[in-house]
Each structure stands twice: as structure tokens, then as C-alpha cells.
Write an enzyme that holds these catalytic residues in place. Structure first.
Site, PDB file in Angstrom:
ATOM      1  CG  HIS A 233      -1.916  -0.978   0.946  1.00  0.00           C
ATOM      2  ND1 HIS A 233      -3.567  -0.626   0.925  1.00  0.00           N
ATOM      3  CD2 HIS A 233      -1.969  -2.268   1.019  1.00  0.00           C
ATOM      4  CE1 HIS A 233      -4.097  -1.733   0.870  1.00  0.00           C
ATOM      5  NE2 HIS A 233      -3.158  -2.954   0.793  1.00  0.00           N
TER       6      HIS A 233
ATOM      7  CG  ASP B 121      -4.936   2.131   1.819  1.00  0.00           C
ATOM      8  OD1 ASP B 121      -6.027   1.724   1.617  1.00  0.00           O
ATOM      9  OD2 ASP B 121      -3.916   1.811   1.640  1.00  0.00           O
TER      10      ASP B 121
END
Length: 457
Positions: A22, A114
Site C-alpha cells: 500500500h 487509503d
């Protein structure tokens, strides 16, 4: 500080979920924002920040707490406990960081968070900031999770074929494993479905894909759900448009790569003769599966470069490295992009994580996908049947991909009857990926628009 007195157009906080898969795409997106005149502060958890290696360059790095500063996820004991604690403590410390930056004369305009961390949007809105969600998985996979969240895709699944709005009919086994095997990892499933819990409040929706790769589902989202922007593929510039100077690496790594030995070994191999095998930074293979992968590579009779993290190497067959030294090289980690771009690589044996899939696709490398969980079965379906850039290695009734299957798939991709078509498709998608981020490309335009709107705001 007044905007007109700044040296930057806008200031964005970028908050990735604390894992390598990520951090990479969101850090690369941050570089693009800086290139367009924005200031970026990347936010890591205090625990993860201790293990980050490399140079962040012009991007500032700050930390917040996930509630487990000494041990991170492992300290929590369970995924549900970790995620809930991160929500509570992360919200508080993110708010404190934003206030600190404001008082230091560098106020924040936007939080890019995110999608796994929707609570960050609540923090941004409470403080009067622009909120932008960043989806690190494919638009197709996000579409599936969205319809589970909305109750339009009922789980557990009851039919072998599934129709999801925005997508063509899929076999149930081609859906993300958390949906197909509903209940297998309930905390992670809840996290992925709850990415959409407050999406109606968000100002911008970004997805790490490019328009032509997932055109049908992107159009569906644009028309039915929200104005999605495709800003991928988020690879270092050296492998795509080459506009960001010497941008050859993501920049922040949690594992130390073995670089020199890998490249020297590859330099001595013929063009297209090497299978590169890696199951990513997170996956943990069962000992039986590790043995099957190792023997599949050996039986393929191709040269192979195999990445096995230090924590996983005890699962290799006894004396495997010594017995395959003439054909193979086993390393603990490597610079994957540099390896995939090497002339000697002919095939990528991968778990099919989205980052790895985009990297191989963007570099024109055919794939053999051996999916393990989450989004990987869906990515494998598209690699084989939609984009035509590789084969899916299917597991048996025990969930193990056998050596014979791997041997066959590698043989087909490296030199079988389907090789010509696969390589032709791989080059087609490589060119389209580059077009997306070139100046004036679809992804490039989205980033330009975002920064311009922040300035106006």
C-alpha cells in the site's frame, strides 16, 4: 500562511495502510503530486516508520500511532483488535498531526487516505479539509466489494455464476476469496467492504488503474456511483514516461533488496530465458505449497530467479538451493521492477497481487498467476481471459497448485503454442500503460485536475 505566499500550490497529507503493497503506489502518487507543484507529507505509523529504508526525497515523512508503536499488527494479537485500535488512536493522532502542521506554518489542504482507512475522511471533514480516497486494488475488485456493501451482492454466495453491475458474468471462484469463501477472514472482509462506509462524503475518488485497462467498469462507476479518477499505473517514472528525473525505485522499502547479485546473475542469461518467481512481501505459503513451487520451477528446466523471504526459506526443500545452482538463484528480496525490466526475464510467476500485476503488465512481461487469497483470483481471471497476458495456475481440491501444473503453465508461457499471442498482448498493454501517464494521458490529466482544483479551493 496565505496560499499566495507559499512555495507550493497545495499541501496534501497522504496516508497509506501500513504495508509495503500500500505504501508503494501511494508514495509514487505522492511523487506525481510534487511534480505538479504540491507539497506532500507521507504519514506512516510509528512502528512501520522504524523499518522504512531508503530516501523519501522531496516528500516529508511524519508519523501517527496505530496504538501499537512497539509491535504493530503482530502486537495486537488479532486483525479485528488491530483495526479497531488503529481507528481510535489513528484518528486522534492524525488530527493532532494536522493541527501541528497548521501551527508550524504549513497548513494541510487535503487528506489522501487509503481506502482501507475510511476514518481518515471523518478526520479531514471535521477539520474542514478536502478528502480524497485512494483505492490500491483494481476497479473491478472494488466494484465487487461495493456491491457487497450495498447488499446487491448477497453473501454467502448461492450460485456458481455471479452477475455484478458494471462487470460481465463471473464464476464465483473468480471473485475475491473473502467473498467466495465468505467467513474465512471476517475482520479483513469487513474492512474491505467498509471501505465504502462514508464514500458519499468524499471529494475525490482515485484508483490505481488506467482507463483503457478497465474501461467498462470505470465507465459504470463514473455514471452510477461517483466520479472515479484513474491515476495509475503508479510505477516509478523511469519505467513509464521518464518525466521525473532519476525515479527508478519506489523509494521506501521495508525489506532490504539483494541487488548486485541478482543483476549480475541475470546479465549472464540469454534474452527471455528466466522465470522470475515471487509471491510478494506479505504472503505466507504453506510448506507443501512452497515445495510444489520449488519443484515446479526445477521441472520447468528454465533458468529461474526465486524470491523467498528470510522468514520463509526454511520451507524450501532440503538442499534445494545447492542442487539447483546451475539453473536457479534464490534471494531473500530484490528490486522487482529492475528485475522485471531486464532483458533476460521471459515470465513472471506471481501470486497476482495488484501491484505485481500492474508492474508486469506495464513492462510487457507475460505472467503465470498462482493466486492465494483476497483480490488475487480476480486478477488472475483478468490476466488470462480478459487481457490475455498469461495463464492462471489452478489449485487442486486441497488448495495447492501442484508442480505439474506450474511446469505446464511455465512451459506454455515461455515457449508453448500460446506464447506468440501472450507476448503480443503483453506489448499492447505495455504501450497503453505508458500512454496513460504520458503528458496528456488519462491518468496524467486526472492528477493535473486534482492539483488545480486544490489551488482553487
Amino acid at each position: 500562511m496565505e496560499k499566495e505566499k507559499r512555495t507550493h500550490k497545495a499541501h496534501c497529507i497522504v496516508l497509506p495502510f501500513p504495508s509495503q503493497g500500500h505504501i508503494n503506489p501511494m508514495f509514487q502518487f505522492s511523487k506525481r503530486l510534487v511534480h505538479n507543484g504540491a507539497k506532500v507529507t507521507l504519514v506512516a505509523t510509528r512502528f512501520i516508520s522504524k523499518s522504512l529504508l531508503g530516501d523519501a526525497g522531496p516528500i516529508a515523512v511524519e508519523t501517527i500511532s496505530d496504538g501499537y508503536d512497539d509491535g504493530g499488527f503482530a502486537q495486537a494479537g488479532s486483525s479485528g483488535t488491530y483495526l479497531e485500535r488503529f481507528r481510535v488512536v489513528g484518528s486522534e493522532t492524525l488530527g493532532s498531526l494536522i493541527e501541528k502542521l497548521k501551527s508550524s506554518g504549513c497548513p494541510v489542504d487535503c487528506v489522501v487516505y487509503d481506502a482501507f482507512l475510511p476514518w481518515a475522511l471523518d478526520v479531514a471533514k471535521k477539520l474542514g479539509l478536502v478528502g480524497a480516497v485512494f483505492f490500491t486494488q483494481s476497479c473491478t475488485v472494488n466494484d465487487i466489494y461495493y456491491h457487497v456493501h450495498q447488499g446487491m451482492l448477497k453473501v454467502p454466495l448461492s450460485e456458481p455464476e455471479v452477475v455484478v453491475p458494471g462487470l460481465f458474468p463471473l464464476q464465483a471462484c473468480d471473485l475475491p476469496s473473502l467473498v467466495y469463501h465468505y467467513g474465512s477472514y471476517p475482520d479483513f472482509c469487513d474492512m474491505l467492504v467498509n471501505q465504502f462506509s462514508n464514500i458519499e462524503k468524499v471529494d475525490w475518488v482515485f484508483c490505481n488503474t488506467f482507463y483503457k485497462l478497465e474501461e467498462k467498469v470505470v465507465e459504470y462507476w463514473m455514471g452510477k456511483i461517483c466520479p472515479l479518477r484513474t491515476i495509475g499505473p503508479t510505477l516509478p517514472s523511469a519505467y513509464l514516461d521518464k518525466r521525473l528525473g532519476d525515479d527508478k525505485d519506489y523509494g521506501l522499502n521495508m525489506l532490504k533488496p539483494v541487488t548486485g547479485a541478482c543483476m549480475e546473475w541475470l546479465d549472464g542469461k540469454p534474452n527471455g530465458s528466466v522465470v522470475y518467481a515471487s509471491y510478494g512481501s506479505f504472503a505466507v505459503l504453506e510448506p507443501e505449497q512452497m515445495e510444489e513451487v520449488a519443484w515446479g520451477l526445477r521441472r520447468s528446466n528454465a533458468y529461474f530467479l526465486m524470491v523467498v523471504r528470510e522468514s520463509e526459506q526454511a520451507k524450501l526443500p532440503q538442499n534445494f538451493k545447492e542442487e539447483t545452482v546451475e539453473k536457479g538463484l534464490v534471494v531473500s528480496w530484490c528490486q522487482q521492477l529492475e528485475v522485471l525490466a531486464h532483458r533476460a526475464i521471459g515470465c513472471f510467476l506471481t501470486h497476482g497481487g495488484w501491484n505485481s500485476t500492474l508492474e508486469a503488465l506495464s513492462l510487457g512481461v507475460p505472467m503465470v498467476v498462482s493466486p492465494l487469497f483476497t483480490d488475487q483470483p480476480t486478477n488472475a481471471k483478468f490476466v488470462e481471459d480478459v487481457w490475455g497476458i498469461g495463464l492462471r495456475a489452478r489449485a487442486d481440491d486441497k488448495g495447492i497448485v501442484r508442480r505439474e501444473v506450474l511446469e505446464h503453465c511455465i512451459g506454455e508461457v515461455m515457449g508453448g503454442d500460446r506464447l506468440k499471442g501472450i507476448r503480443s498482448n503483453a506489448m499492447k498493454w505495455k504501450n497503453l500503460a505508458r500512454e496513460a501517464v504520458d503528458e496528456g494521458g488519462s491518468s496524467d490529466k486526472c492528477i493535473d485536475e486534482f492539483v488545480a482544483k486544490l489551488v482553487a479551493w
